[in-house]
Design a protein around this motif. Structure first.
Motif, PDB file in Angstrom:
ATOM      1  N   ASN A   1      -6.385   7.348  83.278  1.00  0.00           N
ATOM      2  CA  ASN A   1      -6.253   7.507  84.736  1.00  0.00           C
ATOM      3  C   ASN A   1      -6.931   6.407  85.553  1.00  0.00           C
ATOM      4  O   ASN A   1      -7.743   6.688  86.444  1.00  0.00           O
ATOM      5  CB  ASN A   1      -6.781   8.883  85.174  1.00  0.00           C
ATOM      6  N   PRO A   2      -6.609   5.149  85.311  1.00  0.00           N
ATOM      7  CA  PRO A   2      -7.214   4.065  86.104  1.00  0.00           C
ATOM      8  C   PRO A   2      -6.556   3.974  87.479  1.00  0.00           C
ATOM      9  O   PRO A   2      -5.441   4.460  87.688  1.00  0.00           O
ATOM     10  CB  PRO A   2      -6.897   2.822  85.274  1.00  0.00           C
ATOM     11  N   ASP A   3      -7.261   3.340  88.396  1.00  0.00           N
ATOM     12  CA  ASP A   3      -6.698   3.069  89.726  1.00  0.00           C
ATOM     13  C   ASP A   3      -5.763   1.862  89.673  1.00  0.00           C
ATOM     14  O   ASP A   3      -4.779   1.803  90.402  1.00  0.00           O
ATOM     15  CB  ASP A   3      -7.817   2.778  90.736  1.00  0.00           C
ATOM     16  N   LEU A   4      -6.124   0.891  88.839  1.00  0.00           N
ATOM     17  CA  LEU A   4      -5.365  -0.354  88.743  1.00  0.00           C
ATOM     18  C   LEU A   4      -4.981  -0.660  87.302  1.00  0.00           C
ATOM     19  O   LEU A   4      -5.729  -0.341  86.376  1.00  0.00           O
ATOM     20  CB  LEU A   4      -6.214  -1.538  89.251  1.00  0.00           C
ATOM     21  N   TYR A   5      -3.841  -1.298  87.155  1.00  0.00           N
ATOM     22  CA  TYR A   5      -3.492  -1.958  85.910  1.00  0.00           C
ATOM     23  C   TYR A   5      -3.764  -3.436  86.133  1.00  0.00           C
ATOM     24  O   TYR A   5      -3.429  -3.987  87.190  1.00  0.00           O
ATOM     25  CB  TYR A   5      -2.020  -1.792  85.554  1.00  0.00           C
TER      26      TYR A   5
ATOM     27  N   LEU B   1      -2.759  -7.474  89.696  1.00  0.00           N
ATOM     28  CA  LEU B   1      -3.332  -6.136  89.830  1.00  0.00           C
ATOM     29  C   LEU B   1      -2.259  -5.213  90.401  1.00  0.00           C
ATOM     30  O   LEU B   1      -1.622  -5.541  91.409  1.00  0.00           O
ATOM     31  CB  LEU B   1      -4.551  -6.151  90.754  1.00  0.00           C
ATOM     32  N   TYR B   2      -2.081  -4.058  89.748  1.00  0.00           N
ATOM     33  CA  TYR B   2      -1.064  -3.095  90.149  1.00  0.00           C
ATOM     34  C   TYR B   2      -1.721  -1.764  90.503  1.00  0.00           C
ATOM     35  O   TYR B   2      -2.552  -1.255  89.740  1.00  0.00           O
ATOM     36  CB  TYR B   2      -0.067  -2.851  89.007  1.00  0.00           C
ATOM     37  N   ASP B   3      -1.339  -1.190  91.640  1.00  0.00           N
ATOM     38  CA  ASP B   3      -1.781   0.136  92.052  1.00  0.00           C
ATOM     39  C   ASP B   3      -1.009   1.140  91.202  1.00  0.00           C
ATOM     40  O   ASP B   3       0.215   1.263  91.324  1.00  0.00           O
ATOM     41  CB  ASP B   3      -1.482   0.333  93.536  1.00  0.00           C
ATOM     42  N   VAL B   4      -1.712   1.867  90.334  1.00  0.00           N
ATOM     43  CA  VAL B   4      -1.066   2.795  89.410  1.00  0.00           C
ATOM     44  C   VAL B   4      -0.380   3.920  90.175  1.00  0.00           C
ATOM     45  O   VAL B   4       0.773   4.259  89.897  1.00  0.00           O
ATOM     46  CB  VAL B   4      -2.086   3.364  88.392  1.00  0.00           C
ATOM     47  N   ALA B   5      -1.066   4.507  91.157  1.00  0.00           N
ATOM     48  CA  ALA B   5      -0.518   5.653  91.892  1.00  0.00           C
ATOM     49  C   ALA B   5       0.734   5.276  92.682  1.00  0.00           C
ATOM     50  O   ALA B   5       1.716   6.025  92.699  1.00  0.00           O
ATOM     51  CB  ALA B   5      -1.578   6.240  92.826  1.00  0.00           C
TER      52      ALA B   5
ATOM     53  N   THR C   1     -11.450   1.655  89.308  1.00  0.00           N
ATOM     54  CA  THR C   1     -11.278   1.550  87.865  1.00  0.00           C
ATOM     55  C   THR C   1     -10.017   0.760  87.534  1.00  0.00           C
ATOM     56  O   THR C   1      -9.108   0.642  88.358  1.00  0.00           O
ATOM     57  CB  THR C   1     -11.171   2.948  87.221  1.00  0.00           C
ATOM     58  N   TYR C   2      -9.976   0.236  86.309  1.00  0.00           N
ATOM     59  CA  TYR C   2      -8.797  -0.507  85.870  1.00  0.00           C
ATOM     60  C   TYR C   2      -8.586  -0.340  84.367  1.00  0.00           C
ATOM     61  O   TYR C   2      -9.495   0.073  83.630  1.00  0.00           O
ATOM     62  CB  TYR C   2      -8.922  -1.993  86.206  1.00  0.00           C
ATOM     63  N   LYS C   3      -7.389  -0.674  83.940  1.00  0.00           N
ATOM     64  CA  LYS C   3      -7.017  -0.685  82.532  1.00  0.00           C
ATOM     65  C   LYS C   3      -6.184  -1.935  82.281  1.00  0.00           C
ATOM     66  O   LYS C   3      -5.359  -2.316  83.113  1.00  0.00           O
ATOM     67  CB  LYS C   3      -6.189   0.560  82.198  1.00  0.00           C
TER      68      LYS C   3
END
Length: 191
Positions: free
Chosen positions: A84-88, A145-149, A45-47
């Motif tokens: 709660n996305p996986d990626l920004y 692309l950024y890993d949110v976690a 997922t992404y935002k």
């Protein structure tokens, strides 16, 4: 008179070499980089996010860019969500200007490698070379692309291309989609 023709023909040859060099530069350039050791298969997922203080194009072009990127992300199995996305996902666009030199020659009877170690024309006709310059716009679109976690940038892709006039909205859309398809061939990167 002969020296003038040799000088003119050398200038014409240099102009042609410059012209061919700029023709190669005008092709679309794709680059990417990724964080080593990243497991890209975990991202589903992404935002969208905006880069602070970055300038974005007008709303219409902004929407076209985002739609072109979203289409490619969907093909890669990623879904857009707000919580709660996986990626920004962020993008930035920039336009720079470069000089382009165009040369052409008229007259002369023959072209070829000169007897005394240089290129030249030979013949009875007068020869003239005209060189003009023009400014061309080069557009670069970066997608990050950024890993949110992990709070890390994990991938960056950049597409650079000589821009047309932008007069035809369908052509702008087509060029954006083509550029993003080419760019996202590099996502996910090989393990």
């Amino acid at each position: 008179m002969m020296k003038k023709r040799m000088l003119t023909s050398r200038i014409a040859m240099i102009g042609c070499l410059i012209l061919f060099g700029f023709t190669a530069v005008s092709a679309q350039d794709i680059r990417y980089n990724s964080l080593p050791g990243t497991n890209f298969s975990k991202f589903k997922t992404y935002k969208w996010v905006r880069v602070p203080n970055a300038q974005y194009p007008n709303q219409i072009l902004d929407t076209q860019i985002m739609q072109a990127i979203e289409a490619q992300l969907a093909l890669k199995g990623l879904s857009r969500i707000e919580d709660n996305p996986d990626l920004y996902v962020a993008y930035q666009a920039a336009v720079s200007q470069e000089k382009q030199w165009n040369s052409y020659s008229t007259g002369g009877d023959m072209w070829g490698y000169g007897r005394w170690g240089g290129w030249g024309g030979y013949g009875g006709g007068m020869q003239s070379t005209t060189t003009t310059s023009s400014t061309i716009n080069i557009g670069t679109l970066n997608v990050d692309l950024y890993d949110v976690a992990q709070k890390n940038q994990v991938w960056r892709g950049a597409a650079t291309k000589t821009l047309g006039s932008g007069k035809d909205p369908k052509k702008v859309d087509k060029n954006l989609n083509k550029a993003m398809a080419k760019l996202f061939k590099k996502y996910p990167p090989p393990a």
